[in-house]
Design a protein around this motif. Structure first.
Motif, mmCIF file in Angstrom:
data_model
loop_
_atom_site.group_PDB
_atom_site.id
_atom_site.type_symbol
_atom_site.label_atom_id
_atom_site.label_comp_id
_atom_site.label_asym_id
_atom_site.label_seq_id
_atom_site.Cartn_x
_atom_site.Cartn_y
_atom_site.Cartn_z
ATOM 1 N N GLN A 64 30.584 74.946 113.192
ATOM 2 C CA GLN A 64 31.595 75.154 114.222
ATOM 3 C C GLN A 64 32.837 74.316 113.949
ATOM 4 O OE1 GLN A 64 31.285 77.400 116.814
ATOM 5 N NE2 GLN A 64 33.466 76.959 117.065
ATOM 6 N N SER A 65 32.612 73.093 113.506
ATOM 7 C CA SER A 65 33.742 72.221 113.182
ATOM 8 C C SER A 65 34.549 72.779 112.019
ATOM 9 C CB SER A 65 33.225 70.822 112.846
ATOM 10 O OG SER A 65 34.275 69.983 112.442
ATOM 11 N N GLU A 66 33.853 73.312 111.027
ATOM 12 C CA GLU A 66 34.535 73.888 109.870
ATOM 13 C C GLU A 66 35.306 75.144 110.261
ATOM 14 O OE1 GLU A 66 33.425 74.888 105.222
ATOM 15 O OE2 GLU A 66 31.899 75.126 106.769
ATOM 16 N N GLU A 67 34.727 75.947 111.140
ATOM 17 C CA GLU A 67 35.405 77.166 111.583
ATOM 18 C C GLU A 67 36.657 76.845 112.392
ATOM 19 O OE1 GLU A 67 32.485 79.377 113.692
ATOM 20 O OE2 GLU A 67 31.567 80.225 111.872
ATOM 21 N N ASP A 68 36.595 75.786 113.177
ATOM 22 C CA ASP A 68 37.762 75.392 113.964
ATOM 23 C C ASP A 68 38.926 74.989 113.071
ATOM 24 O OD1 ASP A 68 36.389 75.899 116.271
ATOM 25 O OD2 ASP A 68 35.776 73.807 116.593
ATOM 26 N N GLU A 69 38.597 74.392 111.934
ATOM 27 C CA GLU A 69 39.651 73.962 111.016
ATOM 28 C C GLU A 69 40.268 75.127 110.261
ATOM 29 O OE1 GLU A 69 37.861 71.113 108.472
ATOM 30 O OE2 GLU A 69 37.593 69.587 110.032
ATOM 31 N N GLU A 70 39.501 76.209 110.102
ATOM 32 C CA GLU A 70 39.972 77.321 109.276
ATOM 33 C C GLU A 70 40.262 78.584 110.088
ATOM 34 O OE1 GLU A 70 36.962 77.950 106.384
ATOM 35 O OE2 GLU A 70 37.374 76.086 105.295
ATOM 36 N N LYS A 71 40.283 78.490 111.392
ATOM 37 C CA LYS A 71 40.389 79.693 112.220
ATOM 38 C C LYS A 71 41.719 80.416 112.055
ATOM 39 C CE LYS A 71 41.873 77.021 116.270
ATOM 40 N NZ LYS A 71 41.559 76.707 117.687
ATOM 41 N N ASN A 72 42.743 79.719 111.601
ATOM 42 C CA ASN A 72 44.050 80.358 111.457
ATOM 43 C C ASN A 72 44.332 80.840 110.031
ATOM 44 O OD1 ASN A 72 44.755 79.918 114.173
ATOM 45 N ND2 ASN A 72 45.389 77.812 113.704
ATOM 46 N N GLU A 73 43.352 80.695 109.146
ATOM 47 C CA GLU A 73 43.573 81.081 107.760
ATOM 48 C C GLU A 73 43.209 82.541 107.547
ATOM 49 O OE1 GLU A 73 41.576 78.390 105.230
ATOM 50 O OE2 GLU A 73 42.613 76.619 105.991
ATOM 51 N N LYS A 74 43.720 83.136 106.478
ATOM 52 C CA LYS A 74 43.528 84.560 106.213
ATOM 53 C C LYS A 74 42.158 84.836 105.616
ATOM 54 C CE LYS A 74 48.436 85.446 105.440
ATOM 55 N NZ LYS A 74 49.441 85.960 104.486
ATOM 56 N N ASP A 75 41.758 86.137 105.662
ATOM 57 C CA ASP A 75 40.452 86.543 105.138
ATOM 58 C C ASP A 75 40.361 86.331 103.637
ATOM 59 O OD1 ASP A 75 40.093 89.376 107.388
ATOM 60 O OD2 ASP A 75 39.662 87.239 107.648
#
Length: 246
Positions: free
Chosen positions: A64-75
Motif C-alpha cells: 500500500q505504501s509503494e502504491e501510494d508513492e506511484e499512484k500518479n505514474e503512468k502504466d
C-alpha cells in the motif's frame, strides 16, 4: 518418510507375489489420497494462524505504501517498474538459487537411481535399497527440522556448503570402484544419510535466507524464483543420473 515406512511394513507383512504387491499398491494409493486431503485441510487452516496474518498485514502495508508513492505514474512506467523489480529480485537471490540448484543436481543424480541400481548387499539382499531409501528420507526430514534449532546466517557458508556437496560424486564413485571397504554397507549407508541430511538442511537454510535479502513485498516473488531454480535442479539432476547407468 511415511511412504518409506509403509514400504518396509508391506514388504515385511505381505508376500512378494502379485496379490501382495496389489495390496501394497492399494494401501499406498489409499494413504496418498488421505494425505492429500489432510494437506488441503491444513493449507486452509494455516492461513488463519496469527503469525501468517501478521506477515500478510506487513506485506499489505508495504504494498500500500509503494502504491501510494506511484499512484500518479503512468502504466508504461509501471510495466518497466515490474520488469526492473523482477530483475532486481533475481539479482539479489541468484546465488541462493544456484546453491539450491546444485543441491538438487547432486541429490537427484545420486538418489534414488544410484541407491537402487548400483549398490548391492549380499547380507541385506533386496532389503538394501529399501533401507537406504528410508535412511535418506529420514535424514532429509531431520535436516529440514534442524532449521528450527539453528539456521546458518552467513549466506556464503550456506552456498559454499552447497557447492561442497559435489564431493559426494567421488565418494559415491569410490563405493562402486574404490577399495573393498568402501563397497560395504557401512560407508554407503553413512554417505546416504549424510546426503539426505545436507539436502534437507541446506535447502531449508537457503529458502529461509533468500527472501530476507529483498523487500518484504518482494519476498513471495523471491520464493517463486527459488522454486524455479529448484525445478531446474531436479530436471538437470535427473538427466545427470543417467551417467551412473552409462
Amino acid at each position: 518418510v511415511l511412504v518409506s515406512a509403509m514400504r518396509i511394513i508391506t514388504k515385511a507383512v505381505y508376500p512378494q507375489d502379485a496379490r501382495g504387491l496389489r495390496k501394497s499398491a492399494n494401501l499406498y494409493f489409499g494413504l496418498s489420497i488421505a494425505m492429500m486431503f489432510i494437506c488441503l485441510v491444513c493449507f486452509n487452516l494455516v492461513d488463519r494462524l496469527p503469525v501468517i496474518q501478521y506477515y500478510k498485514d506487513l506485506k499489505l502495508q508495504a504494498v500500500q505504501s509503494e502504491e501510494d508513492e506511484e499512484k500518479n505514474e503512468k502504466d508504461t512506467h509501471c510495466m518497466s517498474s515490474w520488469g526492473s523489480n523482477l530483475y532486481y529480485i533475481v539479482g539479489r537471490v541468484k546465488w541462493y538459487g544456484i546453491g539450491i540448484l546444485l543441491i538438487y543436481v547432486v541429490t537427484l543424480s545420486i538418489f534414488p537411481g544410484y541407491i537402487t541400481e548400483d549398490v548391492h548387499s549380499e547380507l541385506l539382499k533386496d532389503w538394501y535399497s529399501i533401507l537406504l531409501i528410508a535412511a535418506y528420507n529420514v535424514f532429509d526430514l531431520v535436516g529440514k527440522s534442524l532449521t528450527a534449532v539453528y539456521v546458518i546466517q552467513n549466506a556464503r557458508i550456506a552456498v559454499g556448503a552447497s557447492v561442497a556437496r559435489l564431493l559426494f560424486y567421488p565418494l559415491f564413485l569410490a563405493c562402486l570402484h574404490g577399495p573393498k571397504f568402501f563397497r560395504t554397507e557401512i560407508p554407503v549407508t553413512l554417505l546416504t544419510c549424510l546426503l539426505g541430511l545436507t539436502n534437507g538442511y541446506f535447502t531449508s537454510v537457503l529458502m529461509i535466507l533468500a527472501p530476507k535479502v529483498v523487500h518484504i513485498q518482494q519476498a513471495e516473488a523471491a520464493g517463486i524464483v527459488l522454486v524455479l531454480f529448484l525445478v531446474i535442479g531436479l530436471a538437470v539432476g535427473s538427466v545427470v543420473a543417467w551417467f551412473w547407468v552409462i
